[in-house]
Design a protein around this motif. Structure first.
Motif, PDB file in Angstrom:
ATOM      1  N   THR A  27      -2.031  42.810  11.277  1.00  0.00           N
ATOM      2  CA  THR A  27      -2.943  41.743  11.710  1.00  0.00           C
ATOM      3  C   THR A  27      -4.022  41.485  10.662  1.00  0.00           C
ATOM      4  O   THR A  27      -4.307  40.331  10.323  1.00  0.00           O
ATOM      5  CB  THR A  27      -3.576  42.116  13.062  1.00  0.00           C
ATOM      6  OG1 THR A  27      -2.525  42.351  14.007  1.00  0.00           O
ATOM      7  CG2 THR A  27      -4.490  41.022  13.566  1.00  0.00           C
ATOM      8  N   ALA A  28      -4.612  42.543  10.126  1.00  0.00           N
ATOM      9  CA  ALA A  28      -5.635  42.384   9.085  1.00  0.00           C
ATOM     10  C   ALA A  28      -5.041  41.757   7.826  1.00  0.00           C
ATOM     11  O   ALA A  28      -5.645  40.875   7.213  1.00  0.00           O
ATOM     12  CB  ALA A  28      -6.271  43.737   8.767  1.00  0.00           C
ATOM     13  N   THR A  56       7.702  36.669  15.569  1.00  0.00           N
ATOM     14  CA  THR A  56       6.387  37.071  16.056  1.00  0.00           C
ATOM     15  C   THR A  56       5.454  35.878  16.204  1.00  0.00           C
ATOM     16  O   THR A  56       5.693  34.808  15.620  1.00  0.00           O
ATOM     17  CB  THR A  56       5.745  38.087  15.091  1.00  0.00           C
ATOM     18  OG1 THR A  56       5.553  37.446  13.820  1.00  0.00           O
ATOM     19  CG2 THR A  56       6.615  39.328  14.932  1.00  0.00           C
ATOM     20  N   GLY A  57       4.376  36.069  16.943  1.00  0.00           N
ATOM     21  CA  GLY A  57       3.371  35.029  17.116  1.00  0.00           C
ATOM     22  C   GLY A  57       2.759  34.602  15.794  1.00  0.00           C
ATOM     23  O   GLY A  57       2.492  33.414  15.581  1.00  0.00           O
ATOM     24  N   GLU A  58       2.537  35.554  14.908  1.00  0.00           N
ATOM     25  CA  GLU A  58       1.961  35.223  13.602  1.00  0.00           C
ATOM     26  C   GLU A  58       2.901  34.318  12.802  1.00  0.00           C
ATOM     27  O   GLU A  58       2.472  33.367  12.164  1.00  0.00           O
ATOM     28  CB  GLU A  58       1.670  36.489  12.790  1.00  0.00           C
ATOM     29  CG  GLU A  58       0.633  37.393  13.401  1.00  0.00           C
ATOM     30  CD  GLU A  58       1.242  38.527  14.226  1.00  0.00           C
ATOM     31  OE1 GLU A  58       2.375  38.378  14.750  1.00  0.00           O
ATOM     32  OE2 GLU A  58       0.573  39.552  14.363  1.00  0.00           O
ATOM     33  N   ALA A  63       4.186  28.997  10.687  1.00  0.00           N
ATOM     34  CA  ALA A  63       5.177  27.915  10.608  1.00  0.00           C
ATOM     35  C   ALA A  63       4.593  26.577  11.066  1.00  0.00           C
ATOM     36  O   ALA A  63       5.050  25.520  10.638  1.00  0.00           O
ATOM     37  CB  ALA A  63       6.401  28.265  11.452  1.00  0.00           C
ATOM     38  N   SER A  64       3.573  26.617  11.919  1.00  0.00           N
ATOM     39  CA  SER A  64       2.983  25.375  12.422  1.00  0.00           C
ATOM     40  C   SER A  64       1.888  24.815  11.511  1.00  0.00           C
ATOM     41  O   SER A  64       1.403  23.714  11.750  1.00  0.00           O
ATOM     42  CB  SER A  64       2.420  25.596  13.830  1.00  0.00           C
ATOM     43  OG  SER A  64       1.252  26.397  13.766  1.00  0.00           O
ATOM     44  N   LEU A  65       1.513  25.539  10.472  1.00  0.00           N
ATOM     45  CA  LEU A  65       0.470  25.065   9.564  1.00  0.00           C
ATOM     46  C   LEU A  65       0.993  23.920   8.698  1.00  0.00           C
ATOM     47  O   LEU A  65       2.159  23.919   8.308  1.00  0.00           O
ATOM     48  CB  LEU A  65      -0.003  26.207   8.658  1.00  0.00           C
ATOM     49  CG  LEU A  65      -0.725  27.358   9.354  1.00  0.00           C
ATOM     50  CD1 LEU A  65      -0.978  28.485   8.358  1.00  0.00           C
ATOM     51  CD2 LEU A  65      -2.028  26.889   9.964  1.00  0.00           C
ATOM     52  N   PRO A  66       0.128  22.982   8.366  1.00  0.00           N
ATOM     53  CA  PRO A  66       0.567  21.911   7.460  1.00  0.00           C
ATOM     54  C   PRO A  66       0.823  22.477   6.062  1.00  0.00           C
ATOM     55  O   PRO A  66       0.290  23.526   5.702  1.00  0.00           O
ATOM     56  CB  PRO A  66      -0.615  20.944   7.457  1.00  0.00           C
ATOM     57  CG  PRO A  66      -1.787  21.750   7.891  1.00  0.00           C
ATOM     58  CD  PRO A  66      -1.265  22.842   8.778  1.00  0.00           C
TER      59      PRO A  66
END
Length: 186
Positions: A27-28, A56-58, A63-66
């Protein structure tokens, strides 16, 4: 020889290690990857032990970032670190092949930011030579930052790193029989 300037010190690439038995290593490191992405850098996330079957959620969030810099996300492993499930694919050879690809990518400066997630496991298991990793990281060209996560990091890598954080377990719901859950563990 003169002392480095503030600018030179701010642009010096680092090797960071997030290790220890506590939660939060990946996470870090992903927080650092997100900050790197926000700078427009090419980011490579390479997960060495997590199964390619899991998303995973991350990974969903990235993947959703422009499009801003490049983003590569690869899973090099055959299963979770605690299961090391037997498969037709040799996990040690798969890890070595992943490391060969990363070593080539470092030489080519493929990414500005590298996250080698759970990379300490194939090192600790003797699948990948620690001295070779330390040499490759020490001789990487350009301004490539590398962050390595996982428990039981070999001392040679800790000694070679610029930044080492040890996550310490104080208390975890698993100790009371709680199962992993979405949004917390993945």
């Amino acid at each position: 020889m003169s002392a480095p300037t503030t600018r030179e010190l701010r642009q010096r690439p680092i090797v960071a290690v997030h290790t220890g038995d506590g939660k939060g290593k990946t996470t870090a490191a992903l927080g650092m990857a997100l900050r790197s992405w926000a700078q427009g850098w090419d980011v490579g996330v390479y997960q060495f032990v997590k199964s390619a079957k899991w998303r995973t959620g991350e990974q969903e969030a990235f993947a959703s970032l422009p499009e801003r810099g490049g983003l590569t996300w690869e899973k090099m492993g055959t299963g979770w670190s605690w299961s090391r499930a037997h498969t037709a694919v040799d996990p040690a050879e798969q890890a070595r092949e992943g490391w060969r690809s990363i070593r080539e990518g470092l030489a080519e400066e493929r990414h500005r930011f590298w996250l080698l997630d759970e990379f300490t496991y194939p090192l600790a298991w003797g699948w990948i030579d620690v001295a070779e990793v330390v040499e490759a990281l020490g001789s990487r060209p350009g301004r490539q930052h590398v962050v390595i996560t996982g428990r039981r990091c070999p001392q040679e890598l800790i000694d070679a790193a610029d930044l080492v954080t040890e996550m310490t377990l104080v208390k975890h719901p698993f100790q009371q029989g709680q199962r992993g859950q979405a949004g917390i563990e993945w």
